[in-house]
Design an enzyme around this catalytic site. Structure first.
Site, PDB file in Angstrom:
ATOM      1  N   CYS A 117       0.955  -1.008  -0.072  1.00 11.14           N
ATOM      2  CA  CYS A 117       0.107  -0.089  -0.204  1.00 11.14           C
ATOM      3  C   CYS A 117       0.909   1.175   0.205  1.00 11.14           C
ATOM      4  CB  CYS A 117      -0.719   0.027   1.340  1.00 11.14           C
ATOM      5  SG  CYS A 117      -0.048  -0.225   2.738  1.00 11.14           S
ATOM      6  N   ARG A 131       4.295   1.384  -1.303  1.00  8.24           N
ATOM      7  CA  ARG A 131       5.597   1.092  -2.276  1.00  8.24           C
ATOM      8  C   ARG A 131       5.401   0.417  -3.244  1.00  8.24           C
ATOM      9  NH1 ARG A 131      10.159   1.627   0.107  1.00  8.24           N
ATOM     10  NH2 ARG A 131       9.634   2.308   2.222  1.00  8.24           N
TER      11      ARG A 131
END
Length: 448
Positions: A50, A52
């Protein structure tokens, strides 16, 4: 061969952009295959969370590898290559190794020292490995990074101190009760902070949780999402009689839990402890309640003090971990430098042992009357002579590995001894050709 890491993360792109460049879980295997089949890529691992999206790759040339990775990401998410360049950072060589070590150990996370990323890195590596897009370099490097992160967490306890308000709330409850598994909890409110608190309670082992809210539909929705109970806010006084933990986070303009309410239910609680945690601003729980026996009342300032103290502890732990990273990079580089030596030494030994075998065959023909014992003695001594003769050349070969002109000197070394050894780059290219054929065959089989 070169190691490159291209990262789109919370520092390089806001959440609106990061949402657009995240791979779905069911698309990751194909993404690994697509990238691996791309020119210049010899090994690759894709990490998508969420916060990277990152591509780690071993490439034959830095500039071509960087371009093809950026082009791959642009095509995967419908962007221009220049857009990907603008929202990402590129690390090469030692900087890429350092980046992987920092990410895996939680030093590059929004929440410093969090451990979830370690599992995500491990899953990404295992997926790439099972897909066939890793090789000698990454099979070693990712295991090294995972081992380093585990050791760093164990030695520093960096993740033991809460640094989010919702997590700190649960930690305060643990200070009162110890283990929470058998406790009953109430969540007041149905917003983001309430949900985070609910998740942390579930993570601590509590299953008896009730969500209450002024709007019953919102309580019902949150409870259904996490498979817990819900009730109306008007039922709160009755629920408090058996509750152990209450976490409140609403936008109410007046107290939801008052001194009078607690005094009424205290008689029926038989001196059982009750932890009230107020993370709302303005406060949901009337101050002064903690004066009642066995009632523990904490507000957001209490939590902030804990969070700030814990963050300082994490920062100290992070500094300790950071100090260990250069040694890990050095160890990796030493290992990589030996990769070029191993094939040369192997080829030298194989040639020497072939000569020894030919010599023994010649002795057998010329001295057919040798006993088995005599033959073993001669074989042992000829091997000993060879090992003594190879000792210095092998030592020299190992020392060449750290030389900047090692490739040229290895070539001269091979010419002197008339041996031929494939360099790691050639081996990686051959390995890729073989694996690409496997991937193509697998896709054809799946299509059929």
């Amino acid at each position: 061969m070169h190691f490159i890491a291209i990262s789109i993360n919370h520092r390089t792109a806001d959440v609106a952009l990061r949402e657009q460049v995240a791979f779905r879980d069911d698309a990751l295997r194909i993404a690994h295959e697509d990238l691996y089949e791309t020119k210049s890529i010899l090994e690759n691992v894709i990490l998508s969370t969420c916060n990277r999206t990152e591509v780690y790759a071993v490439v034959d040339q830095i500039h071509t590898g960087r371009y093809y990775i950026q082009r791959f990401l642009a095509r995967a998410f419908g962007f221009e290559v220049d857009d990907i360049k603008a929202m990402s950072e590129v690390k090469v060589g030692d900087e890429a190794v350092e980046h992987l070590l920092r990410v895996t150990s939680g030093l590059d996370s929004i929440v410093l020292g969090e451990t979830q990323i370690l599992g995500q890195i491990r899953d990404a590596f295992f997926l790439a490995q099972s897909t066939g897009t890793t090789g000698t370099i990454f099979n070693h490097l990712f295991k090294q990074a995972i081992t380093f992160a585990k050791r760093a967490h164990n030695e520093t306890d960096i993740a033991d101190n809460a640094v989010s308000v919702s997590y700190a709330a649960v930690e305060l409850a643990k200070k009162v009760f110890g283990k929470l598994k058998s406790k009953q909890a109430i969540i007041i409110g149905a917003g983001e902070m309430s949900e985070l608190s609910l998740l942390n309670l579930l993570g601590s082992g509590i299953t008896d949780i009730t969500v209450v809210n002024r709007t019953i539909e919102n309580a019902m929705k949150l409870a259904a999402k996490h498979q817990v109970k819900y009730d109306e806010l008007s039922s709160l006084p009755n629920l408090l009689e058996s509750a152990d933990i209450v976490i409140s986070s609403t936008s109410a303009q007046s107290y939801i839990i008052t001194n009078e309410m607690i005094e009424r239910i205290a008689e029926n609680r038989k001196q059982d402890s009750l932890v009230l945690i107020d993370i709302a601003v303005p406060r949901d729980i009337e101050p002064g309640i903690s004066a009642i026996t066995n009632i523990f009342n904490y507000d957001v300032d209490d939590l902030k003090g804990l969070v700030d103290a814990n963050l300082r502890e994490r920062q100290l732990a992070a500094a300790t971990i950071s100090e260990q990273i250069p040694a890990e990079i050095h160890a990796h580089n030493e290992w990589v430098s030996m990769l070029g030596v191993v094939p040369v030494i192997r080829a030298l030994r194989e040639k020497a042992m072939a000569i020894q075998a030919e010599t023994m065959d010649s002795i057998d023909r010329k001295l057919p009357g040798l006993s088995e014992r005599e033959r073993k003695i001669i074989s042992k001594h000829t091997k000993s002579i060879i090992n003594q003769m190879l000792k210095d050349p092998i030592k020299q070969a190992k020392e060449l590995s750290s030389d900047k002109k090692s490739n040229e000197k290895f070539e001269l070394f091979q010419n002197i001894f008339d041996i031929e050894a494939k360099c790691p780059h050639e081996q990686a290219k051959q390995q890729k050709e073989s694996k690409v054929k496997e991937i193509s065959a697998r896709r054809i089989f799946s299509f059929e």
